[in-house]
Design a protein around this motif. Structure first.
Motif, mmCIF file in Angstrom:
data_model
loop_
_atom_site.group_PDB
_atom_site.id
_atom_site.type_symbol
_atom_site.label_atom_id
_atom_site.label_comp_id
_atom_site.label_asym_id
_atom_site.label_seq_id
_atom_site.Cartn_x
_atom_site.Cartn_y
_atom_site.Cartn_z
ATOM 1 N N LEU A 182 0.861 -1.158 -0.004
ATOM 2 C CA LEU A 182 0.048 0.014 0.026
ATOM 3 C C LEU A 182 0.932 1.150 0.132
ATOM 4 C CD1 LEU A 182 -2.503 -1.096 2.798
ATOM 5 C CD2 LEU A 182 -2.742 -1.292 0.162
ATOM 6 N N ASP A 183 0.614 2.103 -1.071
ATOM 7 C CA ASP A 183 1.348 3.039 -1.133
ATOM 8 C C ASP A 183 0.852 4.459 -1.640
ATOM 9 O OD1 ASP A 183 4.060 4.486 -0.492
ATOM 10 O OD2 ASP A 183 4.991 3.615 -2.490
ATOM 11 N N VAL A 184 1.341 5.712 -1.120
ATOM 12 C CA VAL A 184 0.733 6.906 -1.903
ATOM 13 C C VAL A 184 1.714 8.030 -1.463
ATOM 14 C CG1 VAL A 184 -0.256 7.559 0.659
ATOM 15 C CG2 VAL A 184 -1.337 8.492 -1.658
ATOM 16 N N ALA A 185 1.621 8.878 -2.308
ATOM 17 C CA ALA A 185 2.682 10.046 -2.193
ATOM 18 C C ALA A 185 1.776 11.112 -1.154
ATOM 19 C CB ALA A 185 2.740 11.068 -3.617
ATOM 20 N N LEU A 186 2.892 11.171 -0.118
ATOM 21 C CA LEU A 186 2.396 12.217 0.960
ATOM 22 C C LEU A 186 2.893 13.714 0.510
ATOM 23 C CD1 LEU A 186 3.103 9.845 3.900
ATOM 24 C CD2 LEU A 186 1.079 10.286 2.672
ATOM 25 N N PRO A 187 2.289 14.788 0.934
ATOM 26 C CA PRO A 187 2.639 16.092 0.675
ATOM 27 C C PRO A 187 3.579 16.284 1.961
ATOM 28 C CG PRO A 187 0.242 15.834 1.057
ATOM 29 C CD PRO A 187 0.752 14.747 1.508
ATOM 30 N N SER A 188 4.448 17.144 1.411
ATOM 31 C CA SER A 188 5.950 17.284 2.190
ATOM 32 C C SER A 188 5.845 18.676 2.807
ATOM 33 C CB SER A 188 7.141 17.166 1.440
ATOM 34 O OG SER A 188 8.204 17.561 2.088
ATOM 35 N N TYR A 189 6.534 18.890 4.149
ATOM 36 C CA TYR A 189 6.864 20.096 4.726
ATOM 37 C C TYR A 189 7.772 20.816 4.177
ATOM 38 C CZ TYR A 189 3.530 18.636 8.382
ATOM 39 O OH TYR A 189 2.622 17.997 9.289
ATOM 40 N N GLU A 190 8.557 20.096 3.176
ATOM 41 C CA GLU A 190 9.911 20.855 2.580
ATOM 42 C C GLU A 190 9.808 22.343 2.262
ATOM 43 O OE1 GLU A 190 13.836 20.741 1.877
ATOM 44 O OE2 GLU A 190 12.663 18.745 2.847
ATOM 45 N N ARG A 215 -0.531 26.818 7.823
ATOM 46 C CA ARG A 215 0.047 26.170 6.692
ATOM 47 C C ARG A 215 0.315 24.444 7.318
ATOM 48 N NH1 ARG A 215 3.896 31.090 4.787
ATOM 49 N NH2 ARG A 215 2.161 32.221 4.057
ATOM 50 N N ASP A 216 1.092 24.657 8.655
ATOM 51 C CA ASP A 216 1.457 23.192 8.899
ATOM 52 C C ASP A 216 0.212 22.431 8.976
ATOM 53 O OD1 ASP A 216 4.245 23.720 9.298
ATOM 54 O OD2 ASP A 216 4.178 24.371 11.432
ATOM 55 N N ASP A 217 -0.543 22.896 9.732
ATOM 56 C CA ASP A 217 -1.967 22.192 10.140
ATOM 57 C C ASP A 217 -2.566 21.351 8.844
ATOM 58 O OD1 ASP A 217 -1.474 22.019 12.871
ATOM 59 O OD2 ASP A 217 -3.093 23.704 13.237
ATOM 60 N N ALA A 218 -2.629 22.666 7.973
ATOM 61 C CA ALA A 218 -3.138 22.163 6.524
ATOM 62 C C ALA A 218 -2.340 21.013 5.875
ATOM 63 C CB ALA A 218 -2.995 23.498 5.666
ATOM 64 N N ILE A 219 -1.049 20.936 5.947
ATOM 65 C CA ILE A 219 -0.055 20.057 5.410
ATOM 66 C C ILE A 219 -0.458 18.632 6.223
ATOM 67 C CG2 ILE A 219 2.230 19.105 4.869
ATOM 68 C CD1 ILE A 219 2.807 22.026 4.328
ATOM 69 N N ALA A 234 -3.186 17.789 7.799
ATOM 70 C CA ALA A 234 -4.324 17.271 7.620
ATOM 71 C C ALA A 234 -4.425 16.551 6.189
ATOM 72 C CB ALA A 234 -5.428 18.323 7.583
ATOM 73 N N LYS A 235 -3.737 16.984 5.267
ATOM 74 C CA LYS A 235 -3.875 16.174 4.005
ATOM 75 C C LYS A 235 -2.738 15.046 4.202
ATOM 76 C CE LYS A 235 -3.820 20.273 1.138
ATOM 77 N NZ LYS A 235 -3.189 21.373 0.051
ATOM 78 N N ARG A 236 -1.800 14.849 5.036
ATOM 79 C CA ARG A 236 -1.086 13.750 5.035
ATOM 80 C C ARG A 236 -1.966 12.751 5.936
ATOM 81 N NH1 ARG A 236 5.067 14.678 5.531
ATOM 82 N NH2 ARG A 236 4.964 13.929 7.494
ATOM 83 N N ILE A 237 -2.573 13.068 6.952
ATOM 84 C CA ILE A 237 -3.338 12.078 7.729
ATOM 85 C C ILE A 237 -4.411 11.549 6.751
ATOM 86 C CG2 ILE A 237 -4.717 11.741 9.640
ATOM 87 C CD1 ILE A 237 -3.141 14.269 10.907
ATOM 88 N N GLY A 238 -5.078 12.478 5.934
ATOM 89 C CA GLY A 238 -6.221 12.175 5.293
ATOM 90 C C GLY A 238 -5.819 11.083 4.256
ATOM 91 N N ALA A 239 -4.455 11.282 3.659
ATOM 92 C CA ALA A 239 -3.850 10.264 2.741
ATOM 93 C C ALA A 239 -3.498 9.176 3.070
ATOM 94 C CB ALA A 239 -2.888 11.056 1.873
#
Length: 257
Positions: free
Chosen positions: A139-147, A162-166, A168-173
């Protein structure tokens, strides 16, 4: 023997004798032995994977592997992502974990036990312990990065948003990935998620430690005087501060299960 009844045929039982030693042990043949009859020696990490496999099989569950990357930088990134999921995931994100045994392991160690685990370093591998030969699904998916977050301008409140938005996307993915791979049953979400938090948040999954990153050092939970100070690491997103630590730890704390 119960194992042969499970396999359903004498031929399958004979084939099992050709499995790797750790797989034979995981399927209930007792400790793997060498030609002298003494227990075979094994690395600690591989023992943990074997023990998790055995627990999953005995409980008639699948084994879910949080894959530990070989690269040290990737260990930090993935450990933070898993930490975000476990500490801040919603009930529907965590509920799928209620029905599986979880272990953290490298692909190299997993493939010694489950050769069918595949290539690469996916985020997760699901091992169906009731199959012979054992079936594994990546199981794999590309996760948004904090870079690049350090270079962003704006006040502290904007940076936190901005931190929380990223996050949320990572947790959702990751939550969507778990529902896809393990099932998205809607029954008893709250109770199932609560059981996951009790099992994997209060204490770490087998094969890892929980740790806290402050931006000026890392403290590994349950381990005294780890000495992991590194001031200058900089900004750590709030939901990433408690994370799964995938490195060997020297100290007096209890090792992972």
């Amino acid at each position: 023997m119960k194992r042969r009844r499970l396999l359903g045929a004498t031929a399958a039982g004979l084939a099992a004798t050709a499995w790797p030693a750790f797989l034979r042990e995981a399927f209930g043949d007792g400790a793997a032995c060498d030609e002298t009859g003494k227990p075979a020696a094994a690395a600690g990490a591989l023992v943990q994977v074997s023990a998790a496999f055995r627990r999953a099989r005995q409980a008639k569950r699948a084994l879910l592997v949080f894959v530990i990357p070989a690269d040290d930088g990737a260990k930090w990134e993935r450990g933070h992502a898993f930490g975000e999921l476990l500490n801040f995931g919603a009930d529907r994100d965590l509920a799928p974990l209620a029905g599986v045994e979880v272990v953290c392991a490298t692909m190299a160690d997993l493939k010694k036990l489950v050769p069918s685990a595949g290539d690469g370093e996916p985020l997760l591998v699901v091992v169906r312990t009731d199959k012979v030969p054992v079936a594994a699904t990546q199981l794999d998916v590309a996760l948004p990065s904090y870079e690049g977050m350090r270079l962003m301008t704006g006040n502290r409140e904007e940076l936190l948003k901005r931190d929380d938005a990223i996050a949320a996307k990572r947790i959702g993915a990751l939550g969507a990935l778990l529902r896809k791979g393990l099932g998205a049953g809607a029954d008893n979400l709250e109770a199932r998620a609560a059981s996951v938090r009790a099992r994997l948040v209060k204490a770490p999954p087998s094969g890892a430690h929980w740790a806290i990153a402050s931006g000026c050092g890392t403290e590994v939970e349950g381990v005294d005087e780890t000495g992991l100070m590194a001031c200058g690491m900089g900004h750590v997103p709030s939901k990433s501060r408690r994370f799964l630590y995938f490195f060997a730890v020297e100290g007096r704390g209890a090792p992972p299960r």
